[in-house]
Design a protein around this motif. Structure first.
Motif, short mmCIF file in Angstrom:
data_model
loop_
_atom_site.label_atom_id
_atom_site.label_comp_id
_atom_site.label_asym_id
_atom_site.label_seq_id
_atom_site.Cartn_x
_atom_site.Cartn_y
_atom_site.Cartn_z
N SER B 19 0.85 -1.21 0.00
CA SER B 19 0.00 0.00 0.00
C SER B 19 0.87 1.25 0.00
O SER B 19 0.62 2.20 -0.74
CB SER B 19 -0.89 0.05 1.25
OG SER B 19 -1.61 -1.12 1.37
N SER B 20 1.91 1.22 0.84
CA SER B 20 2.74 2.42 1.02
C SER B 20 3.53 2.77 -0.23
O SER B 20 3.64 3.94 -0.58
CB SER B 20 3.71 2.24 2.19
OG SER B 20 2.99 1.99 3.36
N THR B 23 1.31 4.52 -2.67
CA THR B 23 0.93 5.86 -2.22
C THR B 23 2.12 6.81 -2.31
O THR B 23 1.98 7.97 -2.71
CB THR B 23 0.42 5.80 -0.76
OG1 THR B 23 -0.52 4.75 -0.67
CG2 THR B 23 -0.26 7.08 -0.35
N GLU B 26 2.48 7.93 -5.79
CA GLU B 26 1.48 8.95 -6.16
C GLU B 26 1.87 10.33 -5.65
O GLU B 26 1.71 11.33 -6.32
CB GLU B 26 0.10 8.55 -5.62
CG GLU B 26 -0.47 7.35 -6.34
CD GLU B 26 -1.93 7.52 -6.72
OE1 GLU B 26 -2.42 8.66 -6.73
OE2 GLU B 26 -2.57 6.50 -7.00
N GLU B 133 -6.62 8.08 -4.02
CA GLU B 133 -5.60 7.14 -3.57
C GLU B 133 -5.49 7.02 -2.04
O GLU B 133 -5.58 5.94 -1.48
CB GLU B 133 -4.24 7.55 -4.15
CG GLU B 133 -3.01 6.94 -3.48
CD GLU B 133 -2.89 5.44 -3.71
OE1 GLU B 133 -3.45 4.94 -4.69
OE2 GLU B 133 -2.22 4.79 -2.89
N TYR B 134 -5.33 8.16 -1.40
CA TYR B 134 -4.97 8.13 0.03
C TYR B 134 -6.04 7.43 0.88
O TYR B 134 -5.72 6.57 1.71
CB TYR B 134 -4.74 9.55 0.55
CG TYR B 134 -4.51 9.58 2.03
CD1 TYR B 134 -3.26 9.28 2.56
CD2 TYR B 134 -5.55 9.85 2.91
CE1 TYR B 134 -3.07 9.25 3.92
CE2 TYR B 134 -5.36 9.83 4.27
CZ TYR B 134 -4.12 9.54 4.78
OH TYR B 134 -3.93 9.50 6.12
N ALA B 137 -5.85 3.66 0.40
CA ALA B 137 -4.70 3.01 1.05
C ALA B 137 -4.88 2.98 2.56
O ALA B 137 -4.64 1.95 3.21
CB ALA B 137 -3.42 3.74 0.67
N ILE B 157 1.76 4.42 6.33
CA ILE B 157 1.11 5.09 5.19
C ILE B 157 1.36 6.59 5.29
O ILE B 157 1.55 7.28 4.28
CB ILE B 157 -0.42 4.80 5.21
CG1 ILE B 157 -0.71 3.40 4.70
CG2 ILE B 157 -1.19 5.82 4.39
CD1 ILE B 157 -0.59 3.24 3.20
N THR B 160 4.43 8.31 3.72
CA THR B 160 4.58 8.34 2.25
C THR B 160 4.54 9.75 1.67
O THR B 160 5.23 10.02 0.68
CB THR B 160 3.51 7.48 1.56
OG1 THR B 160 2.22 7.96 1.95
CG2 THR B 160 3.68 6.01 1.91
#
Lengths: 108, 515
Positions: B19-20, B23, B26, B133-134, B137, B157, B160
């Protein structure tokens, strides 16, 4: 305004008030009363902030001249639309606060 | 399938990592546009064309805080209906391809008006993707994390955004140093955009292997997903009042503290203190890297003593120390504050007169007068100022304001006097930002979590935070004698949010988020 946020007495007083709410157990009925009073304050603040926003924006837009005028007007229209929506949200938040929607139940 | 997922959950570190990474990429994609704004403006938005200038305003100014909340709504709705995994896979592909394409668009000189238009469209797609996105995640990780350690796991997270900025600065600095300034200005600025496609491809492969969130899978298997997440999130008073509370009691203060600590400080050093751009980016990189551990520390601590207390402490620290820290930066870096160290015998002024080859349209130009001033300071710092003035024949007044270029290059002895204040500002950022993802996911139920948490997050960060540089610069332009005037906006918002959060938020942690 900078004087206010740069004023140590004001900032320390504000932090002490916050610390009071964060670390001291306030009786539920008093906390709920504070929330309702603050709700009324948020309603007033939303109206005043919107007034100043529109005044400042319309002043800037009417004063804009030259090649950058279109950019200035675009920026201000964007800000006015977005912040008007935010201020409506803040007003509704104030109404919820003033009408006890955020009240904590006894014993909670 | 649903039961299979529940019975064989992904390991938590792999969930966090997959996930991280996506992110982080992005954020990288979103930040390189801002960091390379000067090069992009020169290539795509020529000042001589007012339409291009207007598109520039929209692309750079508007996308940051108009489009992101819309992305939150659009992708939040999808995430609550079809699932977290596929939604944030789509946002990643959208972001990666938009970024790569920005690096491929021919300049204004080649395709004219289409160049800035394409940039605007791709920038809008970037904003939409980031908006989606955020929340995805954060929701995905939260729905895997065990109770009692959610703040710690989710804080990964949270790192990121800062690491994304760091990686973007790093790639830009490496690219700059590997070629001449002329090459970088010509085509080298495109390299960081092209690098994105490699990073995104790797991340897509990783994310394709991920399983859907177990809580969402169960909800879907039971037929309890929301048919209309937006209506359920914002149309029902019980949930909408929590959305408002999250925005005004937490994310708006968090957004301005974040943007002040990372972006306004950068802008302040470059614009107000006239510091060398490369030096600012390098030293900011140090501060970001040193401060990043704070996200993990405060995320972990929020599991022990509560989310609210830490966030409010971060806002209180920002209220108390932001102005003194900016004064420290100014006193170290600004040529105005360092004047006392200057020695007149080390000042060099050169005047040069050049006959202009081409006369400006508004008059007969005679000469271009260039004045180069170099000042040296006792600590080894160097300040250069170049003033270019067009002088006209027969005493005609100049039609153009002189062009002034200033640059302050600090000596290495000042390095930590700049890095340390920024590091402290980043620590305040980690205090408010570290626990906020866990705080937001615990506020909303699974069936509408993606939509409900994404909107206040992106209004708080995109609108309140994203406006810090613009409003700061606007307020400063009204108060040219006060270099700290721009801090009024973020500090006022922080003070309001601190007051609201202190009285209205609860410090209780919701152990069970499977509701």
């Amino acid at each position: 305004m900078l004087n206010l946020v740069d004023n140590k007495t004001f900032v320390i007083a504000l932090i002490l008030i916050g610390a009071l709410a964060n670390f001291i157990t306030i009786p539920v009925n008093i906390l709920n009363l504070i929330k309702r009073v603050l709700g009324g304050l948020w309603i007033s603040l939303a109206c005043v902030a919107e007034y100043f926003l529109v005044s400042a924006g319309s002043g800037k837009m009417s004063a804009a001249t030259g090649p950058s005028a279109a950019q200035t007007i675009t920026q201000w229209i964007t800000i006015l639309i977005i912040f008007t929506i935010v201020m409506v949200g803040f007003f509704i938040y104030g109404v919820y606060g003033a009408t006890g929607q955020y009240d904590r139940a006894e014993g909670a | 399938m649903a039961n299979n997922n529940l019975n064989q959950p992904s390991s938590l570190p792999s969930v966090i990592a997959s996930s991280s990474v996506g992110t982080l990429i992005e954020w990288y994609d979103f930040y390189i546009f801002g960091s390379l704004a000067l090069e992009i403006t020169a290539k795509f938005f020529p000042a001589s064309n007012p339409t291009a200038g207007l598109l520039s305003t929209l692309a750079i100014f508007a996308v940051g805080f108009i489009v992101r909340p819309f992305g939150a709504l659009f992708f939040g709705r999808l995430g609550d209906m079809i699932g977290r995994k596929y939604t944030f896979l789509v946002t990643l592909i959208l972001m990666g391809s938009s970024t790569f394409l920005i690096g491929c668009i021919p300049g204004y000189e080649s395709i004219g008006f289409f160049a800035p238009l394409l940039i605007l469209v791709l920038r809008i797609l970037q904003g939409l993707a980031l908006g989606g996105e955020y929340g995805g995640a954060a929701t995905y990780v939260a729905e895997h994390a065990p109770p009692g350690t959610r703040g710690y796991w989710m804080s990964w997270i949270q790192t990121t955004a800062t690491l994304g900025l760091f990686v973007s600065l790093f790639v830009i600095i490496i690219t700059r140093k590997s070629m001449t300034p002329a090459e970088f200005s010509d085509w080298g600025w495109r390299v960081p955009f092209w690098v994105s496609i490699i990073l995104v491809a790797v991340s897509i492969v990783i994310r394709l292997r991920m399983k859907e969130s177990p809580m969402f899978t169960q909800l879907k298997a039971e037929g309890k997903t929301s048919a209309n997440p937006l209506k359920d999130s914002f149309g029902k008073k019980e949930n909408f009042k929590m959305v408002l509370l999250a925005l005004f009691g937490a994310t708006m203060g968090q957004g301005v503290v974040w943007y002040t600590g990372q972006f306004y400080a950068q802008l302040f050093l470059k614009n107000t203190c006239k510091m060398d751009s490369l030096q600012v980016d390098s030293w900011l990189g140090y501060a970001l890297l040193l401060g990043t551990g704070g996200f993990i520390l405060f995320g972990w601590l929020s599991d022990k003593i509560g989310r609210k207390v830490i966030m409010m402490a971060g806002m209180a620290a920002a209220l108390l120390f932001t102005v003194p820290l900016f004064k420290q930066l100014y006193n170290t870096a600004s040529p105005k504050a360092k004047a006392a160290l200057e020695t007149l015998d080390k000042r060099e002024i050169k005047l040069a007169m050049t006959k202009l080859a081409k006369a400006p349209a508004s008059g007969t130009a005679d000469s271009l007068m260039t004045s180069d001033t170099v000042k040296y300071y006792a600590d080894g710092s160097k300040y250069t100022k170049k003033v270019e003035t067009i002088l006209f024949t027969a005493g005609k007044p100049a039609a153009y304001a002189p062009k002034v270029t200033e640059k302050m290059t600090l000596s290495e002895s000042n390095k930590w006097s700049i890095i340390f204040p920024i590091f402290l500002l980043v620590i305040f950022v980690t205090m408010v930002y570290g626990p906020i993802a866990a705080f937001l996911v615990e506020l909303f139920p699974t069936r509408i979590r993606y939509s409900s948490m994404s909107l206040p997050y992106h209004i708080g960060n995109g609108v309140f935070g994203g406006l810090v540089p613009f409003i700061g610069a606007l307020i400063s332009s009204y108060n040219p004698t006060n270099p700290y005037a721009g801090l009024v906006y973020p500090l006022s918002v922080t003070a309001l949010c601190f007051l609201i959060g202190s009285f209205f938020l609860s410090n209780k942690m919701e152990e069970n988020v499977a509701d």
